[in-house]
Structures are given as C-alpha cells and as structure tokens.
Design an enzyme around this catalytic site. Structure first.
Site: not given
Ligand SMILES: NC(=O)C1=CN([C@@H]2O[C@H](COP(=O)(O)OP(=O)(O)OC[C@H]3O[C@@H](n4cnc5c(N)ncnc54)[C@H](OP(=O)(O)O)[C@@H]3O)[C@@H](O)[C@H]2O)C=CC1
Ligand SMILES: CC(=O)C(=O)O
Ligand SMILES: [Mg+2]
Length: 576
Positions: A124, A177, A195, A267-268, A290-291, A432
């Site tokens: 993972y 993503r 997963k 997912e992603d 999941d996200d 991540n």
């Molecule tokens: N720990 C866990 O269980 C999980 C972790 N994650 C992690 O979270 C991260 C984001 O995932 P996800 O939400 O799906 O991604 P998205 O692409 O949906 O969202 C990313 C967000 O971050 C913003 N962003 C990007 N760059 C910057 C910056 N430099 N400054 C401020 N804001 C910024 C984007 O802004 P804008 O909208 O303006 O483009 C957007 O709002 C990934 O790294 C993923 O691995 C995700 C799911 C689970």
């Molecule tokens: C953990 C997870 O689902 C992610 O980083 O996208």
């Molecule tokens: Mg994910």
C-alpha cells in the site's frame, strides 16, 4: 457459525465447504477439473509450496515435483519474511510480494495479516505509488481486469472473461488521480489490486470475490505516452460523452453480471469525475467513493478520538483544510454532519466553523460564482486570503488538515503558528505517498516543540524529541473501507448512506485505547485491524438494518461475532 445457507468465509456462499472445513476435514481443490500434478502447483489458490503432506503428494501426483522436505505454513512465512527483509529497496519487496500473491495466495495473505504493520507500507502507500509509476517496467503477470475504450460495446463479455463468477467487491479506477502522483493512466492498476488485498487481509473478504478493475480511457501524462514500456492506450484521455458512455456501460454491465448487491468502490478518479459518478450511481447501485467517503470516515474517527487529548467537543473546534477536493470537502461535510447530529444545529450552521484553502487561497463568498459545485457550501463570508500562513493567522484553527496532494506545504511558520494558537494543535498531513505529505512527523513534533498531535496518510517512524518518543498515527482510509465493505456484504446492503459512514467513524474511534492515548495516538495500531474491522463491520451492518437497507434477513443477533465468523482465514486446507 453458519448464518444463511452456509454463508461463511468472506460472506459468500460456502458452496464447496472450503471455509467451514476444520483442519482435519478434507476438501477438494478444484478449478474446472480437479487440479493435480504441476497444474496444482501452478494454481495460486491451491498451491501450498512445500507444505503438501506426504499423503497429498501421492494423492495429487506431485511426488517428485517437490523436494523431499515438508514445511509448515508457519515455517514458510518465517522464510518469506527473512527473504523480504534482505531487500533494501521497497519496490523489490513489492515485486516479491506480488510474485507470492501470484504463486501462493494463502501464504501471501498469512504473511500480510501477521506482519501487517511491516508490510502495509509495501503493498500500500507509499510503495504502491512507486509501483504504479513503474508498472510497465515491472509488469510480470497481469493482475485485475483491464477495460479500455477498445472494449466499448462489449464490457459485459469482458467481465465474463474473469475466471471467478461470484464477485462481491469491485475496486475500480480510471487512473487519473493516483494518490498525490497525478495521472498514471492504465498503470493505476496497482491501486485497485492493493486496495483489494487489504479487503482480504484487513477486512476478511475472500480473495476470489474481489475484482480489481482499471478503466483505460487514455492518459494525459506525456511521460507515460512517450514511455516505450507503458502498458495502456497511447492516446489522450477521452472526456465528455465518450467517457460518460463507457462508464455507464460499465456500471450497467456490472449490475447485470453480478446483481444488485455488488459493491463498487471508486478509487483515485480525478475530482471532475469522482463527485459526478458518485452522485449519478448512488441511487441505483451500491457504490462507495473511498477518497471522498472512506477518507471522511477515517478522519472523523480520528477527530472524535482526539477530543480526549485536545479537549472540548467537536463543535468547539475550528477546522482549516489545505486542499478542497475529494478528500477535503468529503471530510468537511462528514464533520458538519456529525456536529449537526450531536448539537441538533442545522448543517448549514455547523459548516461555518470549517474553512478550506484551495490552490487559489481561502474559499470565501466573493469567489462563489467561479467555484466548482463541491466547494460552494464552504464559501463563507471573509475577505480574500491567498496564502495558507495568512489563513491560519486569520481563522485561528484548532485543527489543520492537509489534503492538497502537495508535499512540504505545512511549513515551519505554519506549524509554529498552530503551536502558538493551541495548547495541543491537531495536525493531519493526509496526502500520499510520503513525498506528498504536507509535513513529516519529525517536522510536526520539532516545529511545534512537542505540542502537536500528528497523524499522516502514509506512515512515519517514531520521533525522538528532547528525550521523549513521539508515535505518529496513520490517518488512512485503510482503517475504514475493509470493515465498511464487510459490513455492507454481511448485511446484504443495497445502498450506502452517510449514517453508515458516521457509524463506521464512531466504531473506529471507540477502538482507541487508553494505552494508545497515552502515546498521543488517535488511531489504534494496525496490528489489531481484523478485530477493528469486525467492529466497524458490525456497526455499519447494524445501521444498514436500522435504515431498512439490509437484505440478509433475519439480522444476526451478535453482529461482531457474525462479522468475525465471516472472515476469510488464510490457513492452508487439507486435500483429500
Ligand atoms: N490519507 C488518506 O486516507 C487519503 C489521502 N488522500 C490524499 O489526499 C490528496 C488529495 O486527494 P484528493 O482530495 O482526492 O485530490 P483533489 O485533486 O480532489 O484535491 C486536491 C485539492 O488540493 C488543492 N491544491 C492543490 N495544490 C495546492 C496548493 N499548492 N495549495 C493549496 N491547495 C492546493 C486543489 O486546489 P484546486 O481545487 O484549486 O485545484 C484541490 O482543492 C492526495 O495526495 C491523496 O493521496 C486522498 C484520499 C485518502
Ligand atoms: C489513501 C487513498 O485512498 C489515497 O491516497 O488516494
Ligand atoms: Mg485513493
């Protein structure tokens, strides 16, 4: 304990008595015919390596095909772990584990279950991220099912090519993503595969009923398009109608082939598709993103648990997010729902103490017109603020959550301000893999002078600061989706509702012990994950029954025991 028609061992019908068999009861290893000889040794589901007994070696025509020694499964596990630990490069461990999964499935799961803390970072995040980036180069045997634009019009036929017929969970990605690594196209397959291995190892869902799928609509990743070893379609991503039609054909084919109760975990996907897909199919299919939803549930659990350490109620906190995408807005909405549930205040009110920053700055009402739909509820009255540091100064959060996918964004100044504002600032760096983490555990503890309560999406080692050992937690949806999915399966759920996510969060928070709190942890260790998953599954199933969305009737009396009894065990079976 059989519940309905021998439904044990991962929740599907135990037609062949494989899961209810005790060690001294005999079962038949079968494929389409009875597997024997070298075919048996090459079948990962039934291969036991050197653990075939003398009697089995005679009865199944493998005598001479194996060296004389007979090993127990425990000894095989010991040897495997010894060999794995020889590899310094995490990717080599990943490849070795994937080879094992393809060679000897039960040994793979035994090794993973019994060494979960050590091996989770390999199968993972973070290593799976690197594996996806290099998937074409390290490709050996295909895992999972690939559905590309070439299969348009025949997706049902493609599903029928998958060798297993009784599928309960699909994890599907379109690779756009992948973690915080961006568009990895078809090479995102590592994610559904990883997963689903956790569905089995952590949640006890039988491997044969798990199906990883990658939908290949192209990639906009130029590096991959120019990579001679790239395994996907060499074209730019299909969008609009072409994309929607392929996904629609997929969703219909899945239901037609596997029925109403097939769980599809998205997912992603990139957020411009993820919210729409969830919205479009949540009233007709058993779907879970999941996200958006799993992450929300795991973070809410950590927040509920953290109140023991930071004090106050959830409603007393002020939340600031860096990142307003799937994870950020998904978590924000579930927090608002939980506060509303606790205080009876309308959710429009409870959203007001939750603030989000995206790539353009703080989300405020003057930006409303230009915001994507999933951000609009978070546009509160405030003057525009561009930088995170200024947003922290202006909003004065008690909780800071990173969900931006961009590493190193929680700077020294940001952490220092959080520590000056709060006795115990709660800092979650969710992005991540490790390279994208908003800050490291060491940075969080040292910059806050040991005040921060910290957890991250990818694991960090313990940190020693001024003679004290700090243990960071892992805020990752892996705590939730395996138990959540098991709860849906054992209750025969037909739809997912937010109340079930809240039930999962509360169940996970309840698993944090005083011993964990004493170490500053807001999540229990992964070593107990099967017990944790059984508790989550039981709470989710109970909520499903309460909401009238369960189809497995009557409801079992003791849902925790029932969930445990349904879990797949990786011990070898004895062959007649
Ligand atoms: N720990 C866990 O269980 C999980 C972790 N994650 C992690 O979270 C991260 C984001 O995932 P996800 O939400 O799906 O991604 P998205 O692409 O949906 O969202 C990313 C967000 O971050 C913003 N962003 C990007 N760059 C910057 C910056 N430099 N400054 C401020 N804001 C910024 C984007 O802004 P804008 O909208 O303006 O483009 C957007 O709002 C990934 O790294 C993923 O691995 C995700 C799911 C689970
Ligand atoms: C953990 C997870 O689902 C992610 O980083 O996208
Ligand atoms: Mg994910």
């Amino acid at each position: 304990m059989a519940y309905d028609n021998g439904s044990v061992g991962g929740g599907v019908k135990d037609l062949y008595g494989e899961d209810s068999a005790t060690e001294d009861q005999l079962i038949t290893p079968w494929s389409f015919s009875v597997a024997s000889g070298s075919t048996l040794l090459r079948d990962p589901r039934y291969n036991k390596g050197l653990a075939f007994t003398e009697k089995e070696r005679d009865a199944h025509y493998v005598r001479g095909l194996l060296p004389p020694a007979v090993f127990t499964q425990d000894l095989q596990e010991k040897r495997l772990m010894h060999n794995l630990r020889q590899y310094d490069v995490p990717l080599h461990r990943y490849i070795a584990l994937m080879d094992l999964q393809e060679r000897n499935e039960r040994l793979f799961y035994k090794v993973l279950i019994e060494n979960v803390e050590e091996l989770l970072p390999v199968v993972y995040t973070p290593t799976v991220g690197e594996a996806c980036q290099k998937y074409g180069s390290i490709f050996r045997r295909p895992q999972g099912l690939y559905i590309s634009l070439k299969e348009k019009g025949k997706i049902l036929e493609v599903l029928k090519n998958w060798p297993e017929k009784t599928i309960q969970v699909i994890v599907v990605t379109d690779g756009e993503r992948i973690l915080g690594l961006g568009d990895l196209g078809c090479q995102g397959m590592g994610i559904p595969v990883g997963k689903l291995s956790l569905y089995t190892a952590l949640g006890g869902v039988r491997p044969s009923s798990c199906l990883p799928i990658t939908i290949d609509v192209g990639t906009n990743n130029e590096k991959l398009l120019n990579d001679e070893f790239y395994i996907g379609l060499r074209q730019k991503r299909a969008t609009g109608k072409e994309y929607a039609e392929l996904l629609d054909e997929f969703m219909h084919a899945v239901k037609q082939n596997y029925g109403e109760k097939i769980l599809v975990q998205f997912e992603d996907f990139a957020n411009h598709n993820a919210f729409n897909l969830l919205d479009k199919y949540s009233s007709s299919h058993l779907v879970f993103n999941d996200d958006i939803q799993g992450t929300a549930s795991v973070v809410l659990a950590g927040l509920l648990a953290s109140l023991k350490l930071i004090g106050g109620t959830l409603a007393d906190q002020t939340f600031l997010f860096l990142g307003a995408g799937e994870a950020g807005t998904g978590i924000a909405e579930l927090i608002a729902l939980e506060i509303s549930k606790q205080t009876k205040a309308p959710v429009e009110e409870t959203r007001k103490k939750i603030w989000l920053v995206d790539s353009k700055g703080l989300i405020v009402s003057s930006r409303l017109q230009s915001l994507q739909h999933f951000k609009k509820s978070w546009a509160h009255e405030h003057e525009p603020v561009k930088e995170l540091l200024d947003a922290v100064k202006a909003i004065k959060p008690t909780v800071l959550i990173g969900s931006s996918g961009v590493g190193k964004t929680f700077t020294k100044e940001v952490v220092e301000i959080m520590a000056s504002l709060n006795k115990k600032p709660l800092i979650l760096a969710l992005s991540n893999p490790t390279s994208q983490s908003e800050c490291t555990a060491e940075e969080a503890y040292t910059w806050s002078k040991g005040k921060a309560i910290f957890a991250s999406g990818s694991p960090f080692d313990h940190v020693e600061y001024e003679g004290k050992v700090f243990v960071p937690g892992q805020a990752n949806n892996a705590y939730i989706f395996p138990g959540f999915g098991l709860g849906l399966i054992i209750s025969g759920a037909i739809r997912v509702r937010d109340e079930m996510l809240l039930a999962a969060s509360e169940a996970l928070a309840a698993q944090v012990s005083q011993e964990n709190y004493d170490k500053g942890l807001i999540y229990p260790p992964f070593t107990n994950i099967r017990k944790i998953s059984a508790n989550i599954a039981a709470s989710v199933a109970a909520k499903t029954y309460e909401l009238g969305l369960a189809s497995h009737l009557p409801q079992p009396k003791d849902l925790v025991k029932y969930a445990e009894s349904c879990m797949y065990s990786p011990s070898y079976r004895s062959y007649r």
